[in-house]
Scaffold this motif. Structure first.
Motif, short mmCIF file in Angstrom:
data_model
loop_
_atom_site.label_atom_id
_atom_site.label_comp_id
_atom_site.label_asym_id
_atom_site.label_seq_id
_atom_site.Cartn_x
_atom_site.Cartn_y
_atom_site.Cartn_z
N PHE A 29 3.04 0.16 -11.08
CA PHE A 29 4.45 -0.05 -9.88
C PHE A 29 5.16 0.67 -10.57
CE2 PHE A 29 1.96 -4.18 -9.33
CZ PHE A 29 1.15 -3.64 -8.31
N PRO B 47 9.26 4.07 -8.12
CA PRO B 47 10.68 4.72 -7.96
C PRO B 47 10.65 6.06 -9.11
CG PRO B 47 9.77 2.50 -9.45
CD PRO B 47 9.40 2.39 -9.14
N LEU C 183 8.44 8.89 0.91
CA LEU C 183 8.21 7.27 0.82
C LEU C 183 7.07 6.15 1.66
CD1 LEU C 183 11.76 6.15 1.75
CD2 LEU C 183 10.90 6.20 -0.78
N GLU C 184 6.47 7.46 2.90
CA GLU C 184 5.23 6.66 3.70
C GLU C 184 4.17 7.31 2.70
OE1 GLU C 184 5.64 9.15 6.91
OE2 GLU C 184 7.73 8.81 7.58
N ALA D 195 4.24 6.62 -0.52
CA ALA D 195 3.73 5.95 -1.48
C ALA D 195 2.92 4.76 -1.29
CB ALA D 195 5.43 6.16 -2.35
N ALA D 196 4.09 4.55 -0.15
CA ALA D 196 3.49 3.00 0.56
C ALA D 196 2.06 3.20 0.99
CB ALA D 196 3.97 3.03 2.30
N GLU D 197 0.84 4.05 0.90
CA GLU D 197 0.12 4.07 1.58
C GLU D 197 -1.02 4.72 0.28
OE1 GLU D 197 -1.13 3.58 4.31
OE2 GLU D 197 0.13 3.34 5.32
N VAL E 297 13.78 0.75 -4.44
CA VAL E 297 12.65 0.07 -4.83
C VAL E 297 12.81 0.34 -6.30
CG1 VAL E 297 10.10 2.20 -5.43
CG2 VAL E 297 11.66 2.44 -3.45
N ARG E 298 13.19 0.07 -7.19
CA ARG E 298 12.89 0.19 -8.40
C ARG E 298 13.69 -2.19 -8.44
NH1 ARG E 298 16.70 -1.26 -11.84
NH2 ARG E 298 18.29 -0.60 -10.66
N LEU F 254 11.27 -3.76 -7.17
CA LEU F 254 10.30 -4.10 -7.87
C LEU F 254 10.16 -5.63 -9.38
CD1 LEU F 254 7.53 -3.89 -9.54
CD2 LEU F 254 8.28 -1.98 -10.44
N ARG G 255 9.24 -9.40 -9.60
CA ARG G 255 8.67 -9.61 -10.63
C ARG G 255 9.32 -10.87 -11.40
NH1 ARG G 255 7.95 -3.93 -13.73
NH2 ARG G 255 5.54 -3.13 -13.07
N GLU H 66 0.26 -10.30 -9.06
CA GLU H 66 0.87 -8.53 -9.20
C GLU H 66 0.36 -7.99 -7.28
OE1 GLU H 66 -0.78 -5.72 -11.68
OE2 GLU H 66 0.26 -7.32 -13.56
N HIS I 204 3.81 -8.23 -6.41
CA HIS I 204 4.35 -7.32 -5.87
C HIS I 204 3.94 -5.77 -5.45
CE1 HIS I 204 4.71 -9.23 -10.82
NE2 HIS I 204 5.23 -9.76 -9.81
N GLU I 205 2.97 -5.66 -5.54
CA GLU I 205 1.54 -4.76 -4.06
C GLU I 205 1.97 -4.99 -2.96
OE1 GLU I 205 -1.87 -3.46 -4.92
OE2 GLU I 205 -1.66 -1.64 -3.43
N MET J 145 6.19 -4.05 -2.54
CA MET J 145 6.51 -2.50 -2.67
C MET J 145 5.98 -1.56 -1.28
SD MET J 145 8.15 -1.56 -5.68
CE MET J 145 7.36 -0.10 -6.43
N ARG J 146 5.18 -1.93 -0.98
CA ARG J 146 4.57 -1.74 0.35
C ARG J 146 5.47 -1.45 1.37
NH1 ARG J 146 -0.86 1.62 -1.45
NH2 ARG J 146 -1.57 0.82 -2.78
N LEU K 202 8.41 0.03 0.61
CA LEU K 202 8.28 1.91 1.08
C LEU K 202 8.42 2.92 2.59
CD1 LEU K 202 5.93 2.41 -1.87
CD2 LEU K 202 7.98 3.23 -1.66
N GLU K 203 7.28 1.25 3.41
CA GLU K 203 7.46 1.62 4.45
C GLU K 203 9.55 0.95 4.93
OE1 GLU K 203 5.21 -1.10 6.91
OE2 GLU K 203 3.08 0.24 4.90
#
Lengths: 290, 290
Positions: free
Chosen positions: A5, A9, A37-38, A40-42, B12-13, B16, B20, B26, B29-30, B33-34, B37-38
């Motif tokens: 993860f 970033p 970003l797109e 990374a989302a996938e 993004v950081r 995360l 956490r 986790e 967390h995932e 993040m996803r 990002l979207e």
């Protein structure tokens, strides 16, 4: 090594740095950011970080319309390293352990990594050189590396970056040169060394140099040419330089020594070392000498 | 202030770090993040950074199923600041300029910002306090601030974080207290102060305290309650504490003094100062005294 993860970033920041280096056009910076970003989302987190790096830098080259945004940076660091080469070679020749000094300097050259740090300069390199000659270093691994290169018949040296490849030459000159084939990237990605850089470093005059057919910042085997994959599979030993090669090959079942400076927290944690450590380590899944 | 490209990797950081802090799971967390990002891929860059912060922290609270993941952190820093309060108050009372010393200490308290740095600790706070008493500080702005609080009839003090709100009390005690209304967040977001923290800091015993009805880490007016918006519109003067309030109010046409420590490169560039600078500055679009 999988993607963590914490890499995410860092990908986004690297993409922005790279987009800015390639162009001043903020509309392109925005396109790069949104598309990264797109992506990374996938992202498939089970794959290694350079899989994402390869996609990011393809995207930037396409959007900017330049095949090699790092050309000038690569030229500059090749020239800088070539200027240092004669003096560094003397230091190796006059040292107590030529192999160890050459490895230390090859690790110093690994600071020239625009994937991790987009603002490396001459003073960073000079600092890395002087630190590398005195920093802690695992001499157990050195003996094992020496044994491995003596016993191997065909050694692939997987180079990392431009500029750094001149430091790799210093190390290559200290191993049985007739066994060595140097491998560079198939086409430009970040400041990774291609055939052009190997030529500037004078490598084709002393060893065979091939390219891996890939534009990944590492060695993603399925992205490489059949010719390279065949050479990789028949070689007794690989020496893999830099973080990208570590990230992509650490789980490959092959005798590989990794030589790098651990520059990011994710790599340092994966290796079980401090950030900044000088690393010579053997692939845990390899079978050489066991 | 708009959102800059450099804010994106930082979002993004931060997401995360916050995920956490809220859970060890986790899988969550995932998901965080996803989804972040979207959201970031579709972001309206013309809006201020806390618009994204508000969405990120709503997402985390929903996915984790906790209404206040920072409750313990807020409690800890409130207690820490309350222990320091008597000694700091003595320092103010015995200083040459009580108002200046109180502003300096209020800025020191702004280090307790878990939006910018998810690992602030007691030693960071002690360091910030001692630095704040001697660091450069623009005394021109101090005179203008003093004039503004003398001339105003109704002053809104927009608080920032828990713990920090005790440092704000030190400053509030040095301005005509009958004019002041303190404003906290309507519900928890990061470690921003809510009514609970104002109560712990003892503020309702000395001034009126209201909440803004919002869960944004800043003051996004359209996200605030009609009651707050009406108070904001009738007040002569606002004192806005911290980065989030600066980011959301820097373009608002109102007499506002911003008090903060510039902790990130984007804010520092926007203010034209170095990272770490202590800032007391008047809103450029305000009309007070002009």
């Amino acid at each position: 090594m999988r993607t963590y993860f914490d890499c995410i970033p860092c990908f986004v920041r690297q993409a922005l740095d790279a987009a800015r280096l390639a162009t001043d056009d903020e509309r392109i910076h925005e396109q790069v950011m949104r598309q990264v970003l797109e992506l990374a989302a996938e992202l498939d987190m089970s794959r290694s970080p350079p899989v994402m790096g390869q996609q990011i830098h393809r995207l930037i080259r396409n959007l900017v319309g330049q095949d090699d945004p790092y050309r000038e940076i690569k030229r500059r660091f090749n020239n800088l390293a070539l200027k240092l080469y004669p003096e560094l070679r003397k230091q190796i020749v006059s040292s107590n352990s030529r192999l160890e000094t050459a490895i230390r300097l090859a690790i110093a050259g690994n600071i020239i990594d625009f994937g991790v740090n987009g603002s490396v300069n001459e003073s960073d390199l000079n600092k890395a050189i002087s630190e590398s000659l005195t920093a802690d270093f695992d001499s157990m691994q050195l003996q094992s590396f020496q044994d491995a290169i003596e016993q191997a018949e065909e050694i692939l040296y997987l180079a990392d970056n431009a500029g750094e490849i001149v430091f790799d030459r210093l190390l290559i000159e200290q191993i049985p040169i007739e066994k060595v084939t140097v491998v560079v990237k198939g086409s430009p990605v970040i400041n990774d060394a291609t055939m052009e850089d190997a030529v500037v470093a004078g490598l084709p005059q002393i060893v065979e140099v091939i390219d891996n057919g890939s534009d990944a910042p590492g060695t993603i085997l399925e992205s490489c040419s059949p010719v390279f994959r065949s050479r990789f599979s028949t070689a007794d030993l690989a020496i893999a330089k830099g973080q990208g090669n570590y990230e992509t090959l650490s789980d490959v079942n092959k005798d590989i020594f990794f030589i790098l400076r651990a520059k990011c927290p994710v790599i340092a944690r994966h290796l079980g070392c401090e950030i900044g450590s000088m690393i010579l380590t053997k692939n845990k899944v390899g079978t050489y000498n066991e």
